[in-house]
Motif scaffolding. Structure first.
Motif, PDB file in Angstrom:
ATOM      1  N   VAL A 153       0.860  -1.182   0.000  1.00 15.62           N
ATOM      2  CA  VAL A 153       0.000   0.000   0.000  1.00 15.62           C
ATOM      3  C   VAL A 153       0.896   1.230   0.000  1.00 15.62           C
ATOM      4  CG1 VAL A 153      -1.783   1.286   1.229  1.00 15.62           C
ATOM      5  CG2 VAL A 153      -1.827  -1.226   1.236  1.00 15.62           C
ATOM      6  N   LEU A 154       0.808   1.993  -1.063  1.00 20.63           N
ATOM      7  CA  LEU A 154       1.566   3.234  -1.197  1.00 20.63           C
ATOM      8  C   LEU A 154       0.610   4.391  -0.935  1.00 20.63           C
ATOM      9  CD1 LEU A 154       4.104   4.828  -2.147  1.00 20.63           C
ATOM     10  CD2 LEU A 154       3.152   4.685  -4.454  1.00 20.63           C
ATOM     11  N   THR A 155       0.963   5.252  -0.004  1.00 18.85           N
ATOM     12  CA  THR A 155       0.112   6.400   0.287  1.00 18.85           C
ATOM     13  C   THR A 155       0.789   7.667  -0.217  1.00 18.85           C
ATOM     14  OG1 THR A 155       1.044   6.634   2.518  1.00 18.85           O
ATOM     15  CG2 THR A 155      -0.979   5.346   2.300  1.00 18.85           C
ATOM     16  N   LEU A 156      -0.013   8.522  -0.828  1.00 14.99           N
ATOM     17  CA  LEU A 156       0.469   9.797  -1.363  1.00 14.99           C
ATOM     18  C   LEU A 156      -0.510  10.886  -0.985  1.00 14.99           C
ATOM     19  CD1 LEU A 156       1.219   8.617  -5.015  1.00 14.99           C
ATOM     20  CD2 LEU A 156       2.920   9.077  -3.254  1.00 14.99           C
ATOM     21  N   GLY A 157       0.001  12.039  -0.653  1.00 14.12           N
ATOM     22  CA  GLY A 157      -0.909  13.145  -0.413  1.00 14.12           C
ATOM     23  C   GLY A 157      -0.517  14.010   0.757  1.00 14.12           C
ATOM     24  N   ALA A 158      -1.551  14.545   1.368  1.00 17.64           N
ATOM     25  CA  ALA A 158      -1.342  15.536   2.420  1.00 17.64           C
ATOM     26  C   ALA A 158      -2.289  15.266   3.579  1.00 17.64           C
ATOM     27  CB  ALA A 158      -1.577  16.934   1.859  1.00 17.64           C
ATOM     28  N   GLY A 159      -1.993  15.933   4.687  1.00 16.02           N
ATOM     29  CA  GLY A 159      -2.881  15.850   5.837  1.00 16.02           C
ATOM     30  C   GLY A 159      -2.827  14.497   6.511  1.00 16.02           C
ATOM     31  N   SER A 160      -3.983  13.941   6.772  1.00 14.08           N
ATOM     32  CA  SER A 160      -4.103  12.717   7.566  1.00 14.08           C
ATOM     33  C   SER A 160      -3.748  11.442   6.810  1.00 14.08           C
ATOM     34  CB  SER A 160      -5.528  12.606   8.118  1.00 14.08           C
ATOM     35  OG  SER A 160      -6.465  12.636   7.058  1.00 14.08           O
ATOM     36  N   ILE A 161      -3.227  11.561   5.594  1.00 12.55           N
ATOM     37  CA  ILE A 161      -2.838  10.374   4.826  1.00 12.55           C
ATOM     38  C   ILE A 161      -1.806   9.540   5.592  1.00 12.55           C
ATOM     39  CG2 ILE A 161      -0.992  11.504   3.499  1.00 12.55           C
ATOM     40  CD1 ILE A 161      -3.436   8.937   2.065  1.00 12.55           C
ATOM     41  N   THR A 162      -1.030  10.181   6.472  1.00  8.65           N
ATOM     42  CA  THR A 162      -0.011   9.452   7.230  1.00  8.65           C
ATOM     43  C   THR A 162      -0.627   8.470   8.225  1.00  8.65           C
ATOM     44  OG1 THR A 162       0.118  11.210   8.893  1.00  8.65           O
ATOM     45  CG2 THR A 162       1.659  11.335   7.032  1.00  8.65           C
ATOM     46  N   LYS A 163      -1.912   8.581   8.482  1.00 10.26           N
ATOM     47  CA  LYS A 163      -2.588   7.670   9.403  1.00 10.26           C
ATOM     48  C   LYS A 163      -3.047   6.379   8.725  1.00 10.26           C
ATOM     49  CE  LYS A 163      -4.353  11.396  12.307  1.00 10.26           C
ATOM     50  NZ  LYS A 163      -5.549  12.047  12.835  1.00 10.26           N
ATOM     51  N   VAL A 164      -3.017   6.328   7.395  1.00  8.37           N
ATOM     52  CA  VAL A 164      -3.536   5.155   6.684  1.00  8.37           C
ATOM     53  C   VAL A 164      -2.758   3.896   7.032  1.00  8.37           C
ATOM     54  CG1 VAL A 164      -3.869   4.093   4.410  1.00  8.37           C
ATOM     55  CG2 VAL A 164      -4.620   6.447   4.811  1.00  8.37           C
ATOM     56  N   GLY A 165      -1.439   3.932   6.941  1.00  6.58           N
ATOM     57  CA  GLY A 165      -0.629   2.742   7.216  1.00  6.58           C
ATOM     58  C   GLY A 165      -0.841   2.195   8.615  1.00  6.58           C
ATOM     59  N   PRO A 166      -0.667   3.019   9.656  1.00  8.18           N
ATOM     60  CA  PRO A 166      -0.880   2.526  11.015  1.00  8.18           C
ATOM     61  C   PRO A 166      -2.312   2.047  11.268  1.00  8.18           C
ATOM     62  CG  PRO A 166       0.333   4.601  11.073  1.00  8.18           C
ATOM     63  CD  PRO A 166      -0.103   4.386   9.661  1.00  8.18           C
ATOM     64  N   THR A 167      -3.283   2.718  10.669  1.00  9.59           N
ATOM     65  CA  THR A 167      -4.684   2.307  10.871  1.00  9.59           C
ATOM     66  C   THR A 167      -4.955   0.973  10.197  1.00  9.59           C
ATOM     67  OG1 THR A 167      -5.363   4.629  11.020  1.00  9.59           O
ATOM     68  CG2 THR A 167      -7.092   3.011  10.603  1.00  9.59           C
ATOM     69  N   LEU A 168      -4.453   0.785   8.989  1.00  6.93           N
ATOM     70  CA  LEU A 168      -4.620  -0.513   8.315  1.00  6.93           C
ATOM     71  C   LEU A 168      -3.943  -1.625   9.104  1.00  6.93           C
ATOM     72  CD1 LEU A 168      -4.123   0.407   4.542  1.00  6.93           C
ATOM     73  CD2 LEU A 168      -6.224  -0.426   5.633  1.00  6.93           C
ATOM     74  N   LYS A 169      -2.743  -1.349   9.629  1.00 11.14           N
ATOM     75  CA  LYS A 169      -2.040  -2.371  10.416  1.00 11.14           C
ATOM     76  C   LYS A 169      -2.838  -2.730  11.658  1.00 11.14           C
ATOM     77  CE  LYS A 169       2.237  -3.603  12.731  1.00 11.14           C
ATOM     78  NZ  LYS A 169       1.518  -4.456  13.655  1.00 11.14           N
ATOM     79  N   SER A 170      -3.344  -1.731  12.357  1.00  8.05           N
ATOM     80  CA  SER A 170      -4.130  -1.978  13.557  1.00  8.05           C
ATOM     81  C   SER A 170      -5.379  -2.802  13.242  1.00  8.05           C
ATOM     82  CB  SER A 170      -4.509  -0.651  14.201  1.00  8.05           C
ATOM     83  OG  SER A 170      -5.359  -0.859  15.300  1.00  8.05           O
ATOM     84  N   LEU A 171      -6.082  -2.427  12.189  1.00 14.78           N
ATOM     85  CA  LEU A 171      -7.282  -3.180  11.800  1.00 14.78           C
ATOM     86  C   LEU A 171      -6.936  -4.608  11.405  1.00 14.78           C
ATOM     87  CD1 LEU A 171      -9.163  -0.478   9.690  1.00 14.78           C
ATOM     88  CD2 LEU A 171      -9.869  -1.391  11.924  1.00 14.78           C
ATOM     89  N   ASN A 172      -5.832  -4.779  10.695  1.00 14.68           N
ATOM     90  CA  ASN A 172      -5.418  -6.113  10.284  1.00 14.68           C
ATOM     91  C   ASN A 172      -5.015  -6.967  11.482  1.00 14.68           C
ATOM     92  OD1 ASN A 172      -4.873  -7.955   8.030  1.00 14.68           O
ATOM     93  ND2 ASN A 172      -2.747  -7.813   8.741  1.00 14.68           N
ATOM     94  N   ASP A 173      -4.328  -6.348  12.453  1.00 15.45           N
ATOM     95  CA  ASP A 173      -3.951  -7.073  13.664  1.00 15.45           C
ATOM     96  C   ASP A 173      -5.198  -7.540  14.423  1.00 15.45           C
ATOM     97  OD1 ASP A 173      -1.316  -6.618  13.030  1.00 15.45           O
ATOM     98  OD2 ASP A 173      -1.016  -5.055  14.545  1.00 15.45           O
ATOM     99  N   LYS A 174      -6.193  -6.659  14.536  1.00 15.93           N
ATOM    100  CA  LYS A 174      -7.446  -7.019  15.217  1.00 15.93           C
ATOM    101  C   LYS A 174      -8.164  -8.149  14.477  1.00 15.93           C
ATOM    102  CE  LYS A 174      -8.267  -2.503  17.267  1.00 15.93           C
ATOM    103  NZ  LYS A 174      -9.096  -1.289  17.219  1.00 15.93           N
ATOM    104  N   LYS A 175      -8.130  -8.081  13.142  1.00 11.27           N
ATOM    105  CA  LYS A 175      -8.750  -9.116  12.321  1.00 11.27           C
ATOM    106  C   LYS A 175      -8.067 -10.460  12.557  1.00 11.27           C
ATOM    107  CE  LYS A 175      -9.316 -10.336   7.485  1.00 11.27           C
ATOM    108  NZ  LYS A 175      -8.943  -9.966   6.125  1.00 11.27           N
ATOM    109  N   ALA A 176      -6.737 -10.434  12.603  1.00 10.79           N
ATOM    110  CA  ALA A 176      -5.977 -11.668  12.814  1.00 10.79           C
ATOM    111  C   ALA A 176      -6.265 -12.288  14.189  1.00 10.79           C
ATOM    112  CB  ALA A 176      -4.481 -11.389  12.677  1.00 10.79           C
ATOM    113  N   LEU A 177      -6.575 -11.438  15.158  1.00 12.33           N
ATOM    114  CA  LEU A 177      -6.891 -11.920  16.499  1.00 12.33           C
ATOM    115  C   LEU A 177      -8.386 -12.178  16.692  1.00 12.33           C
ATOM    116  CD1 LEU A 177      -4.586  -9.522  18.548  1.00 12.33           C
ATOM    117  CD2 LEU A 177      -4.208 -11.957  18.089  1.00 12.33           C
ATOM    118  N   ASN A 178      -9.150 -11.971  15.628  1.00 14.03           N
ATOM    119  CA  ASN A 178     -10.614 -12.137  15.683  1.00 14.03           C
ATOM    120  C   ASN A 178     -11.263 -11.248  16.719  1.00 14.03           C
ATOM    121  OD1 ASN A 178     -10.856 -14.092  13.596  1.00 14.03           O
ATOM    122  ND2 ASN A 178     -10.086 -15.633  15.028  1.00 14.03           N
ATOM    123  N   LEU A 179     -10.803 -10.013  16.819  1.00 16.50           N
ATOM    124  CA  LEU A 179     -11.385  -9.068  17.776  1.00 16.50           C
ATOM    125  C   LEU A 179     -12.542  -8.312  17.171  1.00 16.50           C
ATOM    126  CD1 LEU A 179      -8.174  -7.619  19.441  1.00 16.50           C
ATOM    127  CD2 LEU A 179      -9.688  -9.375  20.303  1.00 16.50           C
TER     128      LEU A 179
END
Length: 108
Positions: free
Chosen positions: A82-108
């Motif tokens: 996942v390549l993110t480009l842009g401005a503002g809150s775009i920097t939150k995409v990577g950490p948010t996707l990782k967090s959601l994926n971690d929760k998914k892997a743990l079935n939370l």
């Protein structure tokens, strides 16, 4: 590629160039333009931009970064980059996707 377009005036000034800048990416996910402190400019929205793209797999996702990531995560396959480009809150995409994926892997 996840794009959060730059400020409204830059998006307007480089509209035509941006429309062809992402032709070679596999999938383009366009988030809402970063408004900063600029006023709305008629016709300069991420939704309209996405509709003008000549890309086989481009999608506009409006709303918050968190809501967008919840929609993006199911689109991803193992080993996708996942390549993110842009401005503002775009920097939150990577950490948010990782967090959601971690929760998914743990079935939370």
């Amino acid at each position: 590629t996840v794009l959060k377009e730059w400020v409204i005036s830059i998006t307007q000034n480089f509209w035509d160039e941006f429309l062809t800048s992402f032709d070679s990416v596999d999938k383009l996910i366009v988030l809402d333009v970063y408004g900063a402190s600029e006023d709305y400019i008629e016709g300069v929205t991420s939704e309209i931009f996405t509709s003008k793209l000549n890309h086989k797999d481009a999608v506009w996702i409006g709303g918050s970064i968190e809501d967008a990531c919840e929609k993006i995560l199911p689109m991803l396959k193992p080993y996708d980059i996942v390549l993110t480009l842009g401005a503002g809150s775009i920097t939150k995409v990577g950490p948010t996707l990782k967090s959601l994926n971690d929760k998914k892997a743990l079935n939370l």
